[in-house]
Design a protein around this motif. Structure first.
Motif, mmCIF file in Angstrom:
data_model
loop_
_atom_site.group_PDB
_atom_site.id
_atom_site.type_symbol
_atom_site.label_atom_id
_atom_site.label_comp_id
_atom_site.label_asym_id
_atom_site.label_seq_id
_atom_site.Cartn_x
_atom_site.Cartn_y
_atom_site.Cartn_z
ATOM 1 N N TRP A 41 1.096 -1.166 0.028
ATOM 2 C CA TRP A 41 0.013 0.020 0.054
ATOM 3 C C TRP A 41 0.906 1.409 0.020
ATOM 4 O O TRP A 41 0.859 2.212 -0.837
ATOM 5 C CB TRP A 41 -0.858 -0.006 1.251
ATOM 6 N N ASN A 42 1.820 1.313 0.820
ATOM 7 C CA ASN A 42 2.793 2.457 1.041
ATOM 8 C C ASN A 42 3.648 2.767 -0.114
ATOM 9 O O ASN A 42 4.013 3.824 -0.440
ATOM 10 C CB ASN A 42 3.410 2.531 2.429
ATOM 11 N N ARG A 73 2.995 1.972 -2.946
ATOM 12 C CA ARG A 73 2.051 2.620 -4.223
ATOM 13 C C ARG A 73 1.881 4.331 -3.994
ATOM 14 O O ARG A 73 2.132 5.174 -4.922
ATOM 15 C CB ARG A 73 0.976 1.810 -4.493
ATOM 16 N N ILE A 74 1.677 4.606 -2.716
ATOM 17 C CA ILE A 74 1.572 5.823 -2.137
ATOM 18 C C ILE A 74 2.971 6.845 -2.467
ATOM 19 O O ILE A 74 3.041 7.863 -3.115
ATOM 20 C CB ILE A 74 1.079 6.053 -0.820
ATOM 21 N N ALA A 110 3.520 9.796 -4.886
ATOM 22 C CA ALA A 110 3.542 11.246 -4.565
ATOM 23 C C ALA A 110 5.130 11.647 -5.164
ATOM 24 O O ALA A 110 5.248 12.714 -5.522
ATOM 25 C CB ALA A 110 4.063 10.926 -3.153
ATOM 26 N N ALA A 121 2.089 13.735 1.394
ATOM 27 C CA ALA A 121 1.278 12.569 1.104
ATOM 28 C C ALA A 121 1.662 11.556 1.493
ATOM 29 O O ALA A 121 0.917 10.527 1.836
ATOM 30 C CB ALA A 121 1.098 12.719 -0.639
ATOM 31 N N VAL A 122 3.214 11.137 1.883
ATOM 32 C CA VAL A 122 3.591 10.214 2.343
ATOM 33 C C VAL A 122 2.940 10.096 3.851
ATOM 34 O O VAL A 122 2.753 8.887 4.283
ATOM 35 C CB VAL A 122 4.932 9.960 2.106
ATOM 36 N N GLY A 149 -0.645 8.920 3.999
ATOM 37 C CA GLY A 149 -0.651 7.316 3.619
ATOM 38 C C GLY A 149 -0.135 6.603 4.664
ATOM 39 O O GLY A 149 -0.899 5.376 4.962
ATOM 40 N N THR A 182 -2.777 6.591 7.271
ATOM 41 C CA THR A 182 -3.943 5.623 7.201
ATOM 42 C C THR A 182 -3.883 4.547 7.177
ATOM 43 O O THR A 182 -4.431 3.678 7.729
ATOM 44 C CB THR A 182 -4.272 6.168 5.622
ATOM 45 N N SER A 183 -2.481 4.003 6.895
ATOM 46 C CA SER A 183 -2.171 2.241 7.010
ATOM 47 C C SER A 183 -2.075 2.040 8.182
ATOM 48 O O SER A 183 -2.405 0.731 8.590
ATOM 49 C CB SER A 183 -1.013 2.283 6.328
#
Length: 318
Positions: free
Chosen positions: A200-201, A203-204, A208, A243-244, A247, A250-251
């Motif tokens: 997930w991270n 891709r973030i 970014a 943005a990182v 993310g 959120t994870s």
């Protein structure tokens, strides 16, 4: 006060209030959801052979004869002082969570750190080779990792690293202090939680960094002949940080959600087993206590990410 500091403080206060309100709504939903489940705590925790009269008396003793809204408001009044109520079995919720919750925080913190480091490494590696074979490989691997549920990752790691090779213990044994007996018992639960979040991270991070790559100052650095790694570390990564950070925060919520499955599978002494038992017992105060503790931790991480984002954006405007 530094320029813009007041704006950041107001934003932080607004976000904290908003997240507090969301947590209250979530806790109200927990009380309502448990109320809709078949049965109640009196019946689920009663001894065998109790009479109907005993069940009625037990329901009254547990306050289950009162409206759910009234019970929720009564429970909420103790929350600011750290009083999470009493379980259906007569224990203080804070005492029940005192041992397992730090274990879950340890596992979640390690998994978050590992997933963050892995995502930064893989996302940065892909950004160094935009559109190339490495970029495509990282994209495929990160997509596959994120698509795998924690249960599937856990079973695969259990077979590979425990049953077939014997390198790591399959279950967690707990010492007298309530902690895992050996650090090796953390490895399988840690990897089971971290691998999907690395996907997930990554891709973030990659997205970014791709957004930053087209900005004028980055293009100018490339045209000036600066090494690609220097451009990545000094010109692209700082701009991608907001943005990182969001993310990663959120994870953290997804990590804590995955702990219920992973902890149960590996017999890890965290809140996963506590929550599963509380749901079986229809124990509303204990379920709400777990949600409140986890929600507070996640909200703190999200608030930190919001502050990083607000501070970074404020610096860019100046």
């Amino acid at each position: 006060m530094l320029p813009g500091a007041g704006r950041v403080a107001r934003r932080a206060a607004h976000q904290a209030g908003r997240r507090l309100l969301l947590l209250v709504v979530l806790l109200a939903a927990v009380f309502a959801a448990v109320e809709l489940l078949p049965g109640d705590a009196a019946g689920a925790t009663a001894d065998r052979g109790v009479t109907a009269a005993d069940l009625v008396a037990r329901r009254v003793a547990l306050g289950l004869d009162r409206p759910v809204a009234e019970r929720f408001l009564d429970w909420m009044t103790g929350l600011p002082t750290g009083d999470l109520g009493t379980t259906a079995r007569g224990q203080q919720v804070t005492d029940v969570l005192a041992g397992p919750f730090p274990n879950t925080l340890l596992l979640g913190t390690l998994a978050l750190a590992l997933s963050t480091a892995g995502a930064l490494a893989l996302g940065g590696l892909a950004a160094l080779h935009p559109g190339g074979r490495t970029d495509r490989a990282v994209d495929a691997l990160s997509t596959a990792a994120f698509a795998l549920p924690e249960f599937v990752v856990s079973v695969a790691l259990l077979l590979l690293l425990s049953r077939w090779t014997g390198w790591l213990p399959a279950v967690t044994l707990t010492g007298a202090d309530g902690r895992p007996e050996s650090w090796t018992m953390l490895v399988l639960p840690l990897l089971s939680l971290a691998i999907p979040q690395i996907g997930w991270n990554t891709r973030i991070v990659r997205g970014a960094l791709a957004d930053q790559a087209g900005l004028p100052h980055v293009q100018a650095a490339i045209l000036d002949g600066l090494p690609r790694r220097r451009v990545l570390g000094h010109h692209m990564l700082p701009g991608a940080l907001p943005a990182v950070a969001v993310g990663i925060a959120t994870s953290a919520g997804m990590l804590l959600g995955g702990t219920v499955v992973v902890e149960t599978l590996f017999n890890y002494p965290g809140i996963g087993a506590i929550l599963a038992g509380a749901i079986t017992d229809r124990d509303t105060p204990l379920i709400a206590g777990v949600v409140a503790a986890a929600g507070a931790a996640i909200s703190l991480l999200l608030l930190t990410a919001d502050l990083i984002r607000a501070t970074t954006l404020g610096d860019e405007r100046r």
